[in-house]
Design a protein around this motif. Structure first.
Motif, PDB file in Angstrom:
ATOM      1  N   ASP A   7       0.822  -1.216   0.000  1.00 28.75           N
ATOM      2  CA  ASP A   7       0.000   0.000   0.000  1.00 28.75           C
ATOM      3  C   ASP A   7       0.856   1.267   0.000  1.00 28.75           C
ATOM      4  OD1 ASP A   7       1.069  -0.264   2.508  1.00 28.75           O
ATOM      5  OD2 ASP A   7      -0.758   0.327   3.582  1.00 28.75           O
ATOM      6  N   ILE A   8       2.031   1.168  -0.612  1.00 29.62           N
ATOM      7  CA  ILE A   8       2.978   2.283  -0.586  1.00 29.62           C
ATOM      8  C   ILE A   8       2.363   3.593  -1.114  1.00 29.62           C
ATOM      9  CG2 ILE A   8       3.986   1.670  -2.850  1.00 29.62           C
ATOM     10  CD1 ILE A   8       5.969   3.097   0.104  1.00 29.62           C
ATOM     11  N   THR A   9       1.480   3.490  -2.116  1.00 32.12           N
ATOM     12  CA  THR A   9       0.919   4.716  -2.700  1.00 32.12           C
ATOM     13  C   THR A   9      -0.133   5.367  -1.805  1.00 32.12           C
ATOM     14  OG1 THR A   9      -0.675   3.373  -3.931  1.00 32.12           O
ATOM     15  CG2 THR A   9       1.320   4.049  -5.112  1.00 32.12           C
ATOM     16  N   ASP A  10      -0.598   4.655  -0.790  1.00 33.32           N
ATOM     17  CA  ASP A  10      -1.623   5.214   0.099  1.00 33.32           C
ATOM     18  C   ASP A  10      -1.090   5.557   1.489  1.00 33.32           C
ATOM     19  OD1 ASP A  10      -3.746   5.265  -1.689  1.00 33.32           O
ATOM     20  OD2 ASP A  10      -4.323   3.198  -1.271  1.00 33.32           O
ATOM     21  N   VAL A  11       0.236   5.634   1.614  1.00 32.95           N
ATOM     22  CA  VAL A  11       0.816   5.976   2.912  1.00 32.95           C
ATOM     23  C   VAL A  11       0.360   7.388   3.297  1.00 32.95           C
ATOM     24  CG1 VAL A  11       2.964   6.881   1.887  1.00 32.95           C
ATOM     25  CG2 VAL A  11       2.967   6.015   4.242  1.00 32.95           C
ATOM     26  N   MET A  12       0.046   7.588   4.583  1.00 36.33           N
ATOM     27  CA  MET A  12      -0.511   8.869   5.028  1.00 36.33           C
ATOM     28  C   MET A  12       0.462   9.619   5.932  1.00 36.33           C
ATOM     29  SD  MET A  12      -4.513   8.058   5.834  1.00 36.33           S
ATOM     30  CE  MET A  12      -5.692   7.816   4.503  1.00 36.33           C
ATOM     31  N   ASP A  13       0.405  10.954   5.865  1.00 38.75           N
ATOM     32  CA  ASP A  13       1.198  11.764   6.790  1.00 38.75           C
ATOM     33  C   ASP A  13       0.398  11.975   8.086  1.00 38.75           C
ATOM     34  OD1 ASP A  13      -0.672  13.764   6.354  1.00 38.75           O
ATOM     35  OD2 ASP A  13       0.666  15.066   5.198  1.00 38.75           O
ATOM     36  N   ILE A  14       0.898  12.847   8.940  1.00 41.42           N
ATOM     37  CA  ILE A  14       0.288  13.042  10.256  1.00 41.42           C
ATOM     38  C   ILE A  14      -1.149  13.579  10.160  1.00 41.42           C
ATOM     39  CG2 ILE A  14       1.161  15.415  10.562  1.00 41.42           C
ATOM     40  CD1 ILE A  14       1.742  14.633  13.514  1.00 41.42           C
TER      41      ILE A  14
ATOM     42  N   GLY B 125      -3.217  12.658   7.775  1.00 39.46           N
ATOM     43  CA  GLY B 125      -4.013  11.696   7.032  1.00 39.46           C
ATOM     44  C   GLY B 125      -3.994  11.934   5.528  1.00 39.46           C
ATOM     45  N   GLN B 126      -3.046  12.751   5.075  1.00 41.32           N
ATOM     46  CA  GLN B 126      -2.967  13.050   3.644  1.00 41.32           C
ATOM     47  C   GLN B 126      -2.134  12.002   2.908  1.00 41.32           C
ATOM     48  OE1 GLN B 126      -3.006  17.721   2.972  1.00 41.32           O
ATOM     49  NE2 GLN B 126      -1.291  17.136   4.249  1.00 41.32           N
ATOM     50  N   THR B 127      -2.629  11.593   1.756  1.00 44.01           N
ATOM     51  CA  THR B 127      -1.891  10.657   0.897  1.00 44.01           C
ATOM     52  C   THR B 127      -1.072  11.436  -0.131  1.00 44.01           C
ATOM     53  OG1 THR B 127      -3.699  10.570  -0.713  1.00 44.01           O
ATOM     54  CG2 THR B 127      -3.774   8.975   1.105  1.00 44.01           C
ATOM     55  N   PRO B 128      -0.086  10.755  -0.776  1.00 45.17           N
ATOM     56  CA  PRO B 128       0.662  11.413  -1.849  1.00 45.17           C
ATOM     57  C   PRO B 128      -0.257  11.951  -2.948  1.00 45.17           C
ATOM     58  CG  PRO B 128       1.768   9.398  -1.198  1.00 45.17           C
ATOM     59  CD  PRO B 128       0.472   9.416  -0.462  1.00 45.17           C
ATOM     60  N   LEU B 129      -1.347  11.234  -3.223  1.00 46.89           N
ATOM     61  CA  LEU B 129      -2.288  11.678  -4.248  1.00 46.89           C
ATOM     62  C   LEU B 129      -2.887  13.040  -3.880  1.00 46.89           C
ATOM     63  CD1 LEU B 129      -3.916  11.077  -6.847  1.00 46.89           C
ATOM     64  CD2 LEU B 129      -5.593   9.879  -5.425  1.00 46.89           C
ATOM     65  N   MET B 130      -3.244  13.217  -2.623  1.00 48.12           N
ATOM     66  CA  MET B 130      -3.806  14.501  -2.180  1.00 48.12           C
ATOM     67  C   MET B 130      -2.805  15.633  -2.368  1.00 48.12           C
ATOM     68  SD  MET B 130      -5.677  13.341   1.354  1.00 48.12           S
ATOM     69  CE  MET B 130      -6.768  11.926   1.427  1.00 48.12           C
ATOM     70  N   LEU B 131      -1.536  15.365  -2.050  1.00 48.05           N
ATOM     71  CA  LEU B 131      -0.502  16.399  -2.166  1.00 48.05           C
ATOM     72  C   LEU B 131      -0.233  16.750  -3.629  1.00 48.05           C
ATOM     73  CD1 LEU B 131       1.948  15.147   0.602  1.00 48.05           C
ATOM     74  CD2 LEU B 131       0.274  16.979   0.763  1.00 48.05           C
TER      75      LEU B 131
END
Length: 247
Positions: free
Chosen positions: A19-26, A28-34
């Motif tokens: 699930d590397i592409t769905d890893v979340m930051d503090i 709850g944001q994913t790379p896709l959101m950024l």
């Protein structure tokens, strides 16, 4: 976040987590959101092709689609919808991407989202948990083109949800253009409408010292001596707030 597609490709392909592409930051944001927030279309396409969840939500319930509606990147939004992103997703306050597009004045994005919503669930009234519709947001923010589209789409949406109508929103924030559009489109039905506390748009205009709004409403047969549930008239509201011009 920086649009570095080559590095992104390398990191995804060498990552050991499924699930590397769905890893979340503090937050709850994913790379896709950024990627969406910064308008990096190539990164958006790559992440989606590599299995990013289009409908992942952060800690406030906001998805990539919410972000695309705010930033106004049409290509990013199209990519999300091509990957079956759910257009009527709701954040922690029940707001959909359609609310955000209306608030930000992104007309073409709003058009795309409305079409997608109609084919997804034509009976969804699209009001948030406080009962506010996209029409409330467009009216408050003064986005006349978005309001025009929403009125064409569903002119009676203002009847659903919060009785503090889009006209109340327009006059309390001194948005003359959207106020005029609402009065012209909905006429007598909305001019003397009452919110949960019995206040009409005339009360809201008096409270905001919105003289243009008062003139507009009075020209369209607003009741000048109407009282709210506390017995206050618009004149009393203007007086207690020291609004001489409104008085």
């Amino acid at each position: 976040a920086n649009g570095n597609t080559d590095s992104l490709h390398l990191l995804i392909d060498s990552g050991e987590r499924a699930d590397i592409t769905d890893v979340m930051d503090i937050h709850g944001q994913t790379p896709l959101m950024l990627a969406i927030m910064n308008g990096h279309v190539d990164c958006v396409h790559l992440l989606l092709e590599k299995g990013s969840t289009a409908d992942a939500a952060d800690k406030r319930g906001r998805t990539a689609l919410h972000r695309g509606a705010v930033t106004g990147c049409e290509d990013c939004l199209a990519a999300l919808l091509d990957h079956d992103a759910f257009v009527l997703c709701r954040d922690f306050k029940g707001r959909t991407p359609i609310h955000f597009a209306s608030a930000c004045g992104h007309l073409e994005i709003l058009r795309t989202l409305l079409q997608a919503a109609l084919s997804t669930d034509p009976l969804d009234s699209v009001v948030d948990y406080s009962g506010y519709s996209p029409m409330h947001w467009a009216s408050y923010s003064g986005h006349e083109d978005c309001l025009e589209l929403l009125l064409e789409h569903n002119p009676f949406a203002y009847l659903e949800g919060n009785p503090f109508t889009p006209l109340h929103c327009a006059v309390i924030n001194n948005q003359d253009g959207t106020a005029e559009m609402l009065v012209e489109a909905l006429g007598a039905k909305i001019v003397n409408s009452r919110d949960a506390k019995g206040r009409t748009p005339l009360h809201a205009a008096a409270f905001a010292d919105n003289v243009h709004g008062l003139q507009l409403l009075l020209r369209h047969q607003a009741e000048v001596d109407v009282t709210d549930k506390l017995g206050r008239t618009p004149l009393m509201m203007a007086s207690e707030n020291g609004h001489t011009a409104a008085v």
